[in-house]
Write an enzyme that holds these catalytic residues in place. Structure first.
Site, PDB file in Angstrom:
ATOM      1  N   GLY A   3      -2.469   8.532   0.744  1.00  0.00           N
ATOM      2  CA  GLY A   3      -1.718   7.305   1.041  1.00  0.00           C
ATOM      3  C   GLY A   3      -0.406   7.251   0.275  1.00  0.00           C
TER       4      GLY A   3
ATOM      5  N   ARG B  99      -8.506  -6.694  -8.881  1.00  0.00           N
ATOM      6  CA  ARG B  99      -8.962  -5.299  -8.877  1.00  0.00           C
ATOM      7  C   ARG B  99     -10.475  -5.259  -8.688  1.00  0.00           C
ATOM      8  NH1 ARG B  99      -5.145  -4.967 -13.050  1.00  0.00           N
ATOM      9  NH2 ARG B  99      -3.404  -3.622 -12.552  1.00  0.00           N
TER      10      ARG B  99
ATOM     11  N   ASN C 203     -14.690   0.574  -3.088  1.00  0.00           N
ATOM     12  CA  ASN C 203     -14.240   1.815  -3.705  1.00  0.00           C
ATOM     13  C   ASN C 203     -15.369   2.595  -4.399  1.00  0.00           C
ATOM     14  OD1 ASN C 203     -11.766   1.456  -2.633  1.00  0.00           O
ATOM     15  ND2 ASN C 203     -10.732   0.820  -4.509  1.00  0.00           N
TER      16      ASN C 203
ATOM     17  N   ASN D 125      -8.663   1.906  -8.265  1.00  0.00           N
ATOM     18  CA  ASN D 125      -9.083   0.685  -8.958  1.00  0.00           C
ATOM     19  C   ASN D 125     -10.395   0.120  -8.417  1.00  0.00           C
ATOM     20  OD1 ASN D 125      -7.197   0.067 -10.993  1.00  0.00           O
ATOM     21  ND2 ASN D 125      -5.657  -0.341  -9.420  1.00  0.00           N
TER      22      ASN D 125
ATOM     23  N   HIS E  57      -7.904  -1.461 -17.759  1.00  0.00           N
ATOM     24  CA  HIS E  57      -6.725  -1.620 -16.898  1.00  0.00           C
ATOM     25  C   HIS E  57      -6.961  -2.868 -16.056  1.00  0.00           C
ATOM     26  CE1 HIS E  57      -3.290  -0.556 -14.517  1.00  0.00           C
ATOM     27  NE2 HIS E  57      -3.991  -0.323 -13.423  1.00  0.00           N
TER      28      HIS E  57
ATOM     29  N   ARG F  79       5.178   0.175 -18.268  1.00  0.00           N
ATOM     30  CA  ARG F  79       5.589  -1.190 -17.876  1.00  0.00           C
ATOM     31  C   ARG F  79       6.020  -1.973 -19.116  1.00  0.00           C
ATOM     32  NH1 ARG F  79       0.791  -1.773 -13.388  1.00  0.00           N
ATOM     33  NH2 ARG F  79       2.064  -0.996 -11.656  1.00  0.00           N
TER      34      ARG F  79
ATOM     35  N   ASP G 124      -7.625  13.507   3.049  1.00  0.00           N
ATOM     36  CA  ASP G 124      -7.838  12.090   3.382  1.00  0.00           C
ATOM     37  C   ASP G 124      -8.881  12.027   4.499  1.00  0.00           C
ATOM     38  OD1 ASP G 124      -5.823   9.455   2.706  1.00  0.00           O
ATOM     39  OD2 ASP G 124      -7.226   9.209   4.386  1.00  0.00           O
TER      40      ASP G 124
END
Ligand code: APR
Length: 320
Positions: A12, A89, A96, A121, A176, A152, A34
Site C-alpha cells: 500500500g 489504533r 490486523n 498498528n 506507540h 516527529r 500483497d
C-alpha cells in the site's frame, strides 16, 4: 555473492514508499507482496521504470504468493488496515491480528532467517503477535515506532527553536500510542538539554508541554488532515533506517519496539526502548535512568500495551 533481498509485505502507501526508497538506495532486490491481485505487480512495474531515470538497478517484483519471499534477508510488514479518521489504533486490533497470523506463517515457511520490521498498528501488540505467529527469535523481530515518534518530536522542537533538524536529538520511549513518553530530559539540541535551550530562547514550560502533546498525537493529526489513510513518507523512511542498520551491521542506537525482558521492570513485552541494531538484529536494549515522573509515564504506557496483549490473547487462543 547473492544480492540482498528485501520483502515488503503490504504494497500500500507505506509499502510502495518503502520500495521506492530501498530501490533508490540500491539496498537490494525488492519483492512487493500483497493480497490485492495486480496491485503489487503494477506498483513493481511502475517503480522499475524509475530505474533508468534515477539510475538504480534494483529488481522490483510484485506478487500474491508467499513463495516469492523465500530467502529474504529483511522483511518489512505493513500489511493490514490503516486508521481512518475517528478510529484509534486499538480499533484496528481485531482486523490486523488476523493479518499478522497469515504474515507470520508466510515468514516462518519462507524466510525464517530474515530480520523482520513490523509497522502495522497497533504497533506494540502487532509486533508481539507477529513474533508469536512466526516463531522467529525475539532479536530478529522488531517494531518501527520510536524512530518515527522521535523524528516527529525533533521536527516540532526544531521549528520551535528555529534550528536545523540535524542538531536535534529527540528521545521517545514507551508504546506507540497516545501514551507514548517523549523524554525531554534526554532530548538535546546538539548536546544542549532542551530545557536549557528553552530558557535561552524564552520558550515556556507550557509550550514544551504542548510540543510533547503534539508529538503524542502526531499520527492522529496526519490521519485527520489526510482524511483517507495515515502517514506514510516518514514511517517508510524510519523503517529503512532500521533495515540499513541491520544490513550494514551499524550498531546504531535507535528507539524501537523491542522485546524487553527484565530491563525497565518489564517481563516479556514489546515496547519502545533505545535499541542497538546490528547484524545480530536487536543486539541490546539500553536501560536509561528515568525520573519518577518519567518512570510513572512509562508505566502508564506499558500498562496500555499489556492490555492490548490481553485483548489479543482473547481474540486468538493460540496466543494465550
Ligand atoms: N496480507 C498482505 N497484505 C494485506 C493483507 C494481508 N493479509 N491485508 C491487507 N493487506 C494490504 C492491503 O491490501 C494494502 O495494500 O496491506 C496494504 C496496506 O496498505 P495501506 O492500506 O495503503 O496502508 P498503509 O498506509 O501502507 O499503512 C499500513 O501501517 O501505519 C500503519 O496503521 C497503519 O497498519 C497500517 C499500516
Amino acid at each position: 555473492m547473492a544480492r540482498t533481498k528485501i520483502a515488503l509485505i503490504g504494497a500500500g502507501m507505506i509499502g510502495g514508499t518503502l520500495a521506492h526508497l530501498a530501490a533508490k538506495k540500491e539496498m537490494g532486490d525488492i519483492v512487493l507482496f500483497d493480497i490485492a491481485e495486480g496491485m503489487p505487480q503494477g506498483k513493481a512495474l511502475d517503480l522499475s521504470q524509475c530505474g533508468p531515470i534515477e539510475g538504480f538497478d534494483a529488481k522490483i517484483t510484485g506478487t500474491n504468493d508467499y513463495a516469492d519471499i523465500a530467502g529474504a534477508d529483511v522483511v518489512i510488514v505493513t500489511a493490514g488496515v490503516p486508521r481512518k479518521p475517528g478510529m484509534s489504533r486499538d480499533d484496528l486490533l481485531g482486523i490486523n491480528l488476523k493479518v499478522m497470523k497469515a504474515v507470520g506463517e508466510g515468514i516462518k515457511n519462507n524466510c525464517p532467517d530474515a530480520f523482520v520490521i513490523c509497522i502495522t498498528n497497533p504497533l506494540d501488540a502487532m509486533v508481539w503477535a507477529l513474533r508469536e505467529f512466526s516463531g522467529l527469535p525475539h532479536n530478529k523481530v522488531v517494531g518501527m515506532a520510536g524512530v518515527l515518534d522521535s523524528a516527529r518530536f525533533a521536527t516540532f522542537l526544531a521549528w520551535e527553536f528555529g534550528v536545523s533538524v540535524r542538531d536535534v536529538n529527540a528521545f521517545v520511549l514507551g508504546g506507540h500510542g497516545d501514551t507514548m513518553v517523549p523524554v525531554l530530559s534526554y532530548s538535546t539540541i546538539n548536546g544542549i538539554p532542551v530545557k536549557d535551550m528553552a530558557k535561552i530562547k524564552g520558550v515556556s514550560e507550557s509550550r514544551l508541554d504542548e510540543i510533547v502533546d503534539r508529538t503524542r498525537k502526531g499520527g492522529g493529526e496526519i490521519v485527520g488532515l489526510l482524511g483517507n489513510g495515515s502517514a506514510y513518507y516518514a514511517p517508510a523512511t524510519s523503517a529503512i533506517a532500521m533495515a540499513e542498520a541491520y544490513l550494514g551491521d551499524q550498531k546504531r542506537i535507535l528507539p524501537c519496539a523491542s522485546y524487553v525482558e527484565g530491563k525497565y521492570g518489564l517481563d516479556g513485552l514489546y515496547v519502545g526502548v533505545p535499541t542497538m541494531i546490528g547484524a545480530g538484529g536487536t543486539e541490546d536494549v539500553i536501560e536509561i535512568e528515568l525520573s519518577d515522573e518519567e518512570r510513572g509515564n512509562l508505566k502508564v504506557s506499558t500498562d496500555a500495551v499489556e492490555e492490548l496483549l490481553e485483548a489479543c490473547k482473547g481474540l486468538d487462543e493460540s496466543l494465550a
